[in-house]
Motif scaffolding. Sequence first.
Motif, PDB file in Angstrom:
ATOM      1  N   ILE A  53       0.843  -1.202   0.000  1.00 13.24           N
ATOM      2  CA  ILE A  53       0.000   0.000   0.000  1.00 13.24           C
ATOM      3  C   ILE A  53       0.872   1.244   0.000  1.00 13.24           C
ATOM      4  CG2 ILE A  53      -1.899   1.180   1.156  1.00 13.24           C
ATOM      5  CD1 ILE A  53      -2.458  -1.748   0.167  1.00 13.24           C
ATOM      6  N   MET A  54       1.882   1.265   0.881  1.00 12.33           N
ATOM      7  CA  MET A  54       2.770   2.427   0.962  1.00 12.33           C
ATOM      8  C   MET A  54       3.504   2.634  -0.358  1.00 12.33           C
ATOM      9  SD  MET A  54       2.056   3.449   3.993  1.00 12.33           S
ATOM     10  CE  MET A  54       0.529   2.549   4.309  1.00 12.33           C
ATOM     11  N   LYS A  55       3.992   1.543  -0.947  1.00 10.83           N
ATOM     12  CA  LYS A  55       4.731   1.667  -2.199  1.00 10.83           C
ATOM     13  C   LYS A  55       3.814   2.143  -3.333  1.00 10.83           C
ATOM     14  CE  LYS A  55       8.354  -1.663  -1.035  1.00 10.83           C
ATOM     15  NZ  LYS A  55       9.404  -0.630  -0.952  1.00 10.83           N
ATOM     16  N   ALA A  56       2.583   1.646  -3.360  1.00 14.69           N
ATOM     17  CA  ALA A  56       1.643   2.060  -4.408  1.00 14.69           C
ATOM     18  C   ALA A  56       1.323   3.546  -4.290  1.00 14.69           C
ATOM     19  CB  ALA A  56       0.364   1.231  -4.314  1.00 14.69           C
ATOM     20  N   TYR A  57       0.999   4.015  -3.080  1.00 15.83           N
ATOM     21  CA  TYR A  57       0.668   5.435  -2.916  1.00 15.83           C
ATOM     22  C   TYR A  57       1.867   6.320  -3.279  1.00 15.83           C
ATOM     23  CZ  TYR A  57      -3.990   4.950  -0.837  1.00 15.83           C
ATOM     24  OH  TYR A  57      -5.330   4.712  -0.645  1.00 15.83           O
ATOM     25  N   GLU A  58       3.054   5.865  -2.913  1.00 10.07           N
ATOM     26  CA  GLU A  58       4.227   6.690  -3.248  1.00 10.07           C
ATOM     27  C   GLU A  58       4.451   6.747  -4.756  1.00 10.07           C
ATOM     28  OE1 GLU A  58       8.555   7.770  -1.353  1.00 10.07           O
ATOM     29  OE2 GLU A  58       7.524   5.959  -0.680  1.00 10.07           O
ATOM     30  N   GLU A  59       4.038   5.696  -5.449  1.00  6.89           N
ATOM     31  CA  GLU A  59       4.118   5.688  -6.914  1.00  6.89           C
ATOM     32  C   GLU A  59       2.892   6.340  -7.558  1.00  6.89           C
ATOM     33  OE1 GLU A  59       4.605   1.561  -7.770  1.00  6.89           O
ATOM     34  OE2 GLU A  59       6.669   1.497  -6.986  1.00  6.89           O
ATOM     35  N   ARG A  60       2.012   6.894  -6.677  1.00 12.31           N
ATOM     36  CA  ARG A  60       0.797   7.597  -7.102  1.00 12.31           C
ATOM     37  C   ARG A  60      -0.170   6.648  -7.824  1.00 12.31           C
ATOM     38  NH1 ARG A  60       4.085  10.232  -4.356  1.00 12.31           N
ATOM     39  NH2 ARG A  60       4.243  12.511  -4.438  1.00 12.31           N
ATOM     40  N   LYS A  61      -0.277   5.431  -7.248  1.00 11.05           N
ATOM     41  CA  LYS A  61      -1.203   4.430  -7.769  1.00 11.05           C
ATOM     42  C   LYS A  61      -2.208   4.060  -6.675  1.00 11.05           C
ATOM     43  CE  LYS A  61       2.400   2.325 -10.677  1.00 11.05           C
ATOM     44  NZ  LYS A  61       3.237   1.101 -10.853  1.00 11.05           N
ATOM     45  N   PRO A  62      -3.438   3.737  -7.053  1.00 11.95           N
ATOM     46  CA  PRO A  62      -4.420   3.325  -6.048  1.00 11.95           C
ATOM     47  C   PRO A  62      -4.122   1.926  -5.533  1.00 11.95           C
ATOM     48  CG  PRO A  62      -5.355   3.120  -8.244  1.00 11.95           C
ATOM     49  CD  PRO A  62      -4.000   3.757  -8.414  1.00 11.95           C
ATOM     50  N   SER A  63      -4.454   1.686  -4.267  1.00 15.43           N
ATOM     51  CA  SER A  63      -4.280   0.366  -3.673  1.00 15.43           C
ATOM     52  C   SER A  63      -5.150   0.285  -2.435  1.00 15.43           C
ATOM     53  CB  SER A  63      -2.810   0.132  -3.320  1.00 15.43           C
ATOM     54  OG  SER A  63      -2.585  -1.236  -3.021  1.00 15.43           O
ATOM     55  N   TYR A  64      -5.380  -0.941  -1.956  1.00 15.69           N
ATOM     56  CA  TYR A  64      -6.272  -1.080  -0.805  1.00 15.69           C
ATOM     57  C   TYR A  64      -5.874  -2.275   0.064  1.00 15.69           C
ATOM     58  CZ  TYR A  64     -10.263  -2.286   2.061  1.00 15.69           C
ATOM     59  OH  TYR A  64     -11.045  -2.610   3.124  1.00 15.69           O
ATOM     60  N   PHE A  65      -5.815  -2.031   1.370  1.00 13.82           N
ATOM     61  CA  PHE A  65      -5.815  -3.097   2.368  1.00 13.82           C
ATOM     62  C   PHE A  65      -6.853  -2.766   3.429  1.00 13.82           C
ATOM     63  CE2 PHE A  65      -4.142  -4.433   6.600  1.00 13.82           C
ATOM     64  CZ  PHE A  65      -4.594  -5.746   6.519  1.00 13.82           C
ATOM     65  N   GLY A  66      -6.662  -1.633   4.101  1.00 11.33           N
ATOM     66  CA  GLY A  66      -7.653  -1.110   5.042  1.00 11.33           C
ATOM     67  C   GLY A  66      -7.864   0.353   4.709  1.00 11.33           C
ATOM     68  N   THR A  67      -9.069   0.841   4.875  1.00  9.35           N
ATOM     69  CA  THR A  67      -9.362   2.220   4.490  1.00  9.35           C
ATOM     70  C   THR A  67      -8.528   3.199   5.311  1.00  9.35           C
ATOM     71  OG1 THR A  67     -11.625   1.576   3.977  1.00  9.35           O
ATOM     72  CG2 THR A  67     -11.183   3.939   4.209  1.00  9.35           C
ATOM     73  N   PRO A  68      -7.733   4.036   4.652  1.00  8.03           N
ATOM     74  CA  PRO A  68      -6.930   5.018   5.392  1.00  8.03           C
ATOM     75  C   PRO A  68      -7.797   6.122   5.982  1.00  8.03           C
ATOM     76  CG  PRO A  68      -6.679   5.361   3.034  1.00  8.03           C
ATOM     77  CD  PRO A  68      -7.510   4.115   3.189  1.00  8.03           C
ATOM     78  N   ALA A  69      -7.268   6.797   6.987  1.00  2.67           N
ATOM     79  CA  ALA A  69      -7.966   7.915   7.635  1.00  2.67           C
ATOM     80  C   ALA A  69      -7.798   9.153   6.753  1.00  2.67           C
ATOM     81  CB  ALA A  69      -7.391   8.152   9.026  1.00  2.67           C
ATOM     82  N   VAL A  70      -8.685   9.284   5.773  1.00  6.97           N
ATOM     83  CA  VAL A  70      -8.521  10.252   4.684  1.00  6.97           C
ATOM     84  C   VAL A  70      -8.283  11.660   5.207  1.00  6.97           C
ATOM     85  CG1 VAL A  70      -9.673  11.350   2.726  1.00  6.97           C
ATOM     86  CG2 VAL A  70      -9.797   8.864   3.022  1.00  6.97           C
ATOM     87  N   ASN A  71      -9.178  12.162   6.045  1.00  5.67           N
ATOM     88  CA  ASN A  71      -9.050  13.548   6.490  1.00  5.67           C
ATOM     89  C   ASN A  71      -7.804  13.759   7.337  1.00  5.67           C
ATOM     90  OD1 ASN A  71     -11.892  13.164   5.665  1.00  5.67           O
ATOM     91  ND2 ASN A  71     -12.099  15.289   6.331  1.00  5.67           N
ATOM     92  N   LEU A  72      -7.463  12.773   8.162  1.00  2.00           N
ATOM     93  CA  LEU A  72      -6.254  12.892   8.973  1.00  2.00           C
ATOM     94  C   LEU A  72      -5.005  12.952   8.110  1.00  2.00           C
ATOM     95  CD1 LEU A  72      -7.028  10.461  11.938  1.00  2.00           C
ATOM     96  CD2 LEU A  72      -6.478  12.890  12.146  1.00  2.00           C
ATOM     97  N   ILE A  73      -4.998  12.205   7.013  1.00  2.00           N
ATOM     98  CA  ILE A  73      -3.817  12.204   6.149  1.00  2.00           C
ATOM     99  C   ILE A  73      -3.711  13.516   5.377  1.00  2.00           C
ATOM    100  CG2 ILE A  73      -2.728  11.062   4.173  1.00  2.00           C
ATOM    101  CD1 ILE A  73      -3.856   8.399   5.350  1.00  2.00           C
ATOM    102  N   VAL A  74      -4.837  14.088   4.997  1.00  2.00           N
ATOM    103  CA  VAL A  74      -4.805  15.432   4.397  1.00  2.00           C
ATOM    104  C   VAL A  74      -4.243  16.435   5.404  1.00  2.00           C
ATOM    105  CG1 VAL A  74      -6.200  17.298   3.434  1.00  2.00           C
ATOM    106  CG2 VAL A  74      -6.701  14.924   2.817  1.00  2.00           C
ATOM    107  N   ALA A  75      -4.664  16.313   6.664  1.00  2.00           N
ATOM    108  CA  ALA A  75      -4.135  17.187   7.717  1.00  2.00           C
ATOM    109  C   ALA A  75      -2.652  16.919   7.944  1.00  2.00           C
ATOM    110  CB  ALA A  75      -4.920  16.979   9.008  1.00  2.00           C
ATOM    111  N   LEU A  76      -2.257  15.649   7.845  1.00  2.00           N
ATOM    112  CA  LEU A  76      -0.846  15.295   8.028  1.00  2.00           C
ATOM    113  C   LEU A  76       0.023  15.963   6.969  1.00  2.00           C
ATOM    114  CD1 LEU A  76       1.399  13.559   9.379  1.00  2.00           C
ATOM    115  CD2 LEU A  76       0.808  11.750   7.742  1.00  2.00           C
ATOM    116  N   GLU A  77      -0.406  15.891   5.714  1.00  2.00           N
ATOM    117  CA  GLU A  77       0.387  16.543   4.670  1.00  2.00           C
ATOM    118  C   GLU A  77       0.514  18.032   4.946  1.00  2.00           C
ATOM    119  OE1 GLU A  77       0.510  17.074  -0.186  1.00  2.00           O
ATOM    120  OE2 GLU A  77      -1.310  17.520   0.946  1.00  2.00           O
TER     121      GLU A  77
END
Length: 390
Positions: free
Chosen positions: A232-256
């Motif tokens: 999942i981490m490698k896919a997101y870093e390559e800007r590709k979609p992937s899924y294992f468990g739903t990420p905390a979307v709003n928290l990750i936007v806040a994290l960035e």
Amino acid sequence: MKGRKLLMIPGPIEFEPEVLRAMGMATTSHIAPNFIAVFGNSLELMREVWQSPTGQPFIVAGTGTLAMDMAAANLIEQGDHVLVISSGYFGKRFKDILDRYGANTTILEAPIGEIVSIEAIENELKTGKYKALTITHVDTSTGILMHPKPIAQLAKKYGVLTILDGVCSVAGEEIKQDEWGIDVVLTGSQKAIGVPPGLALLMASQKAIDVFKNRQTPVGSYYSDWGNWLPIMKAYEERKPSYFGTPAVNLIVALETSLKKICKEGMDNRVKRHQNLAKAFRAAIASLNLEIIPKSNQIAANTLTAAYYPKGIDGAALRAKIAEKNVIVAGGLLAEIKTSYFRIGHMGSVSPNDLVAVLSALECALLELGQPIESGISLQSFQNELMQTD
């Protein structure tokens, strides 16, 4: 914000307005292109904050304790020997986690207010039986700062993995993960990273990843298993979609949002700001005849201060008086002295004005409870010390 108390505990902290605004955005899909870009950028920014250009970052919905659990679950197998270097409550917690995964743990526990000596650590490592050691960089229960660099050097000398609990230190204390050779550095979002609670953040070295990949038994926790999260981490870093468990979307936007602000400030500047504010705050506390738990300023954290209540003062009454002045501080956490001390957080976006408010409330509370202190003395001490660091 009028009518709102200033939150000065060691996490959750006061958050930047931009971070809170990011939290309030309309939730998008976890595989939407704009979110994938945010997630991938957050992973890359973590490397800058951790100062680990070669590390593998993980962002998982959870807490700092989950990050501790992930380190133990993925790197430790039944019967592995692990050395736990403890300066308070959270060293003991790490032992409990490691024990759950079948580790043979040895805990080196410092007396209250002290740190474990380098000599004691090396004497244990000389036995040659240890696979890993854990260090609590800053123990949130005691305000004790352990300096990880010399311990990491010892671990490298004896071929031992180093796991740093940086829950109360990452983005506030100096950490150079790659340069110092630390294999895992972990934290939670609600401390100096400056994001509301809910994210476990971890950086693993290539050595740690190799140890994980070469383990002989399955990881004992399904959710913590790096085998599920690495793709999942490698896919997101390559800007590709992937899924294992739903990420905390709003928290990750806040994290960035927060990581961008941290990197803009620069890690050297950020660490220095924390050091300067902490030094001035300790001087102010000393002017009030309050004793901090660390036996010396050299081992006192720069992200929080733990101070004993004055003799004869009821701790709950003091904290209540402070709260009446619209400032919230934390009580004690370490069982042996829990009712004897209190804790003030000063990390993340903390400013001199925040600490002036804390000192003003603390002084007023002490005076109202009959303490013989000079009004304004802590504010003067704080400002004098800060002026010397400018």
